[in-house]
Design a protein around this motif. Sequence first.
Motif, mmCIF file in Angstrom:
data_model
loop_
_atom_site.group_PDB
_atom_site.id
_atom_site.type_symbol
_atom_site.label_atom_id
_atom_site.label_comp_id
_atom_site.label_asym_id
_atom_site.label_seq_id
_atom_site.Cartn_x
_atom_site.Cartn_y
_atom_site.Cartn_z
ATOM 1 N N PRO A 111 0.790 -1.240 0.000
ATOM 2 C CA PRO A 111 0.000 0.000 0.000
ATOM 3 C C PRO A 111 0.821 1.289 0.000
ATOM 4 N N ASP A 112 2.086 1.215 0.431
ATOM 5 C CA ASP A 112 2.917 2.421 0.410
ATOM 6 C C ASP A 112 3.789 2.471 -0.852
ATOM 7 N N GLY A 113 3.450 1.670 -1.865
ATOM 8 C CA GLY A 113 4.223 1.634 -3.106
ATOM 9 C C GLY A 113 4.337 3.024 -3.729
ATOM 10 N N ARG A 114 5.554 3.355 -4.114
ATOM 11 C CA ARG A 114 5.801 4.673 -4.704
ATOM 12 C C ARG A 114 7.027 4.561 -5.598
ATOM 13 N N TYR A 115 7.227 5.570 -6.426
ATOM 14 C CA TYR A 115 8.374 5.541 -7.323
ATOM 15 C C TYR A 115 9.256 6.757 -7.099
ATOM 16 N N ASP A 116 10.517 6.566 -7.463
ATOM 17 C CA ASP A 116 11.495 7.645 -7.488
ATOM 18 C C ASP A 116 11.970 7.722 -8.937
ATOM 19 N N ALA A 141 11.294 6.253 -19.528
ATOM 20 C CA ALA A 141 11.289 6.672 -18.127
ATOM 21 C C ALA A 141 11.979 5.605 -17.298
ATOM 22 N N SER A 142 12.885 6.034 -16.434
ATOM 23 C CA SER A 142 13.603 5.133 -15.535
ATOM 24 C C SER A 142 13.252 5.524 -14.108
ATOM 25 N N ALA A 143 13.016 4.503 -13.273
ATOM 26 C CA ALA A 143 12.617 4.791 -11.899
ATOM 27 C C ALA A 143 12.994 3.633 -10.982
ATOM 28 N N VAL A 144 12.824 3.878 -9.699
ATOM 29 C CA VAL A 144 12.979 2.850 -8.675
ATOM 30 C C VAL A 144 11.643 2.763 -7.933
ATOM 31 N N PHE A 145 11.092 1.550 -7.873
ATOM 32 C CA PHE A 145 9.859 1.320 -7.125
ATOM 33 C C PHE A 145 10.242 0.948 -5.699
ATOM 34 N N HIS A 146 9.610 1.615 -4.730
ATOM 35 C CA HIS A 146 9.850 1.361 -3.311
ATOM 36 C C HIS A 146 8.537 0.991 -2.640
ATOM 37 N N GLY A 147 8.612 0.133 -1.646
ATOM 38 C CA GLY A 147 7.427 -0.186 -0.864
ATOM 39 C C GLY A 147 7.693 -1.328 0.090
ATOM 40 N N THR A 148 6.739 -1.540 0.987
ATOM 41 C CA THR A 148 6.823 -2.609 1.978
ATOM 42 C C THR A 148 5.531 -3.399 1.938
ATOM 43 N N GLN A 149 5.660 -4.736 1.966
ATOM 44 C CA GLN A 149 4.461 -5.563 1.910
ATOM 45 C C GLN A 149 3.822 -5.664 3.286
ATOM 46 N N THR A 150 2.876 -4.779 3.511
ATOM 47 C CA THR A 150 2.133 -4.769 4.770
ATOM 48 C C THR A 150 0.651 -5.023 4.548
ATOM 49 N N GLY A 151 0.219 -4.968 3.289
ATOM 50 C CA GLY A 151 -1.184 -5.170 2.968
ATOM 51 C C GLY A 151 -1.470 -6.593 2.535
ATOM 52 N N THR A 152 -2.733 -6.845 2.239
ATOM 53 C CA THR A 152 -3.162 -8.177 1.814
ATOM 54 C C THR A 152 -3.239 -8.239 0.296
ATOM 55 N N GLY A 153 -3.344 -9.450 -0.206
ATOM 56 C CA GLY A 153 -3.485 -9.632 -1.647
ATOM 57 C C GLY A 153 -2.222 -10.147 -2.303
ATOM 58 N N GLY A 154 -1.159 -10.309 -1.557
ATOM 59 C CA GLY A 154 0.070 -10.867 -2.110
ATOM 60 C C GLY A 154 -0.013 -12.387 -2.130
ATOM 61 N N PRO A 155 1.102 -13.046 -2.361
ATOM 62 C CA PRO A 155 1.091 -14.502 -2.447
ATOM 63 C C PRO A 155 0.963 -15.205 -1.100
ATOM 64 N N GLY A 156 0.884 -14.455 -0.035
ATOM 65 C CA GLY A 156 0.752 -15.028 1.310
ATOM 66 C C GLY A 156 0.506 -13.916 2.305
ATOM 67 N N ALA A 157 0.703 -14.235 3.571
ATOM 68 C CA ALA A 157 0.541 -13.232 4.622
ATOM 69 C C ALA A 157 1.576 -12.121 4.421
ATOM 70 N N PRO A 158 1.280 -10.912 4.886
ATOM 71 C CA PRO A 158 2.248 -9.820 4.768
ATOM 72 C C PRO A 158 3.603 -10.199 5.361
ATOM 73 N N THR A 159 4.653 -9.914 4.621
ATOM 74 C CA THR A 159 6.011 -10.261 5.062
ATOM 75 C C THR A 159 6.669 -9.131 5.842
ATOM 76 N N GLY A 160 6.206 -7.905 5.658
ATOM 77 C CA GLY A 160 6.845 -6.753 6.286
ATOM 78 C C GLY A 160 8.161 -6.390 5.640
#
Length: 137
Positions: free
Chosen positions: A61-66, A81-100
């Motif tokens: 949910p905190d996914g953002r780009y630089d 366009a070149s960028a870096v994607f940043h974020g932390t898996q704290t939300g649901t919907g991934g392949p398992g429980a949030p990893t942090g």
Amino acid sequence: MNIEQTARDFFEACETGGGWEACKGYCHDGASFACQADALAGVTTLAGYAEWMKGLLGPIPDGRYDLTAFATDAGRGTVVASAVFHGTQTGTGGPGAPTGKSVASDYVYVMRFDGGRIAHMTKIWNDSQALRQLGWA
């Protein structure tokens, strides 16, 4: 609107999870998509990719780009366009429980234009590194 501004507006709409509804005005209907990454193996349209990005912001949910670079080759009708994607898996919907776990993943969009709209986009991305950082692989 010139292709550079269209590309910037598309990039912002796509990377902030607007989905196809927010992106379609910058693209041809049926605009194609390619990426040599297993995570996107089944995605062949820009509409599909825009929706995939929207879905990614569920588990990250905190996914953002630089944005690191933005260049226009008007003669070839291409914007990169070149960028870096940043974020932390704290939300649901991934392949398992949030990893942090967090990710910092480099990527590039190569957007090819026809008549002022995006006709095709290639994403250059190492999904293996990103998935490992998130604890998904």
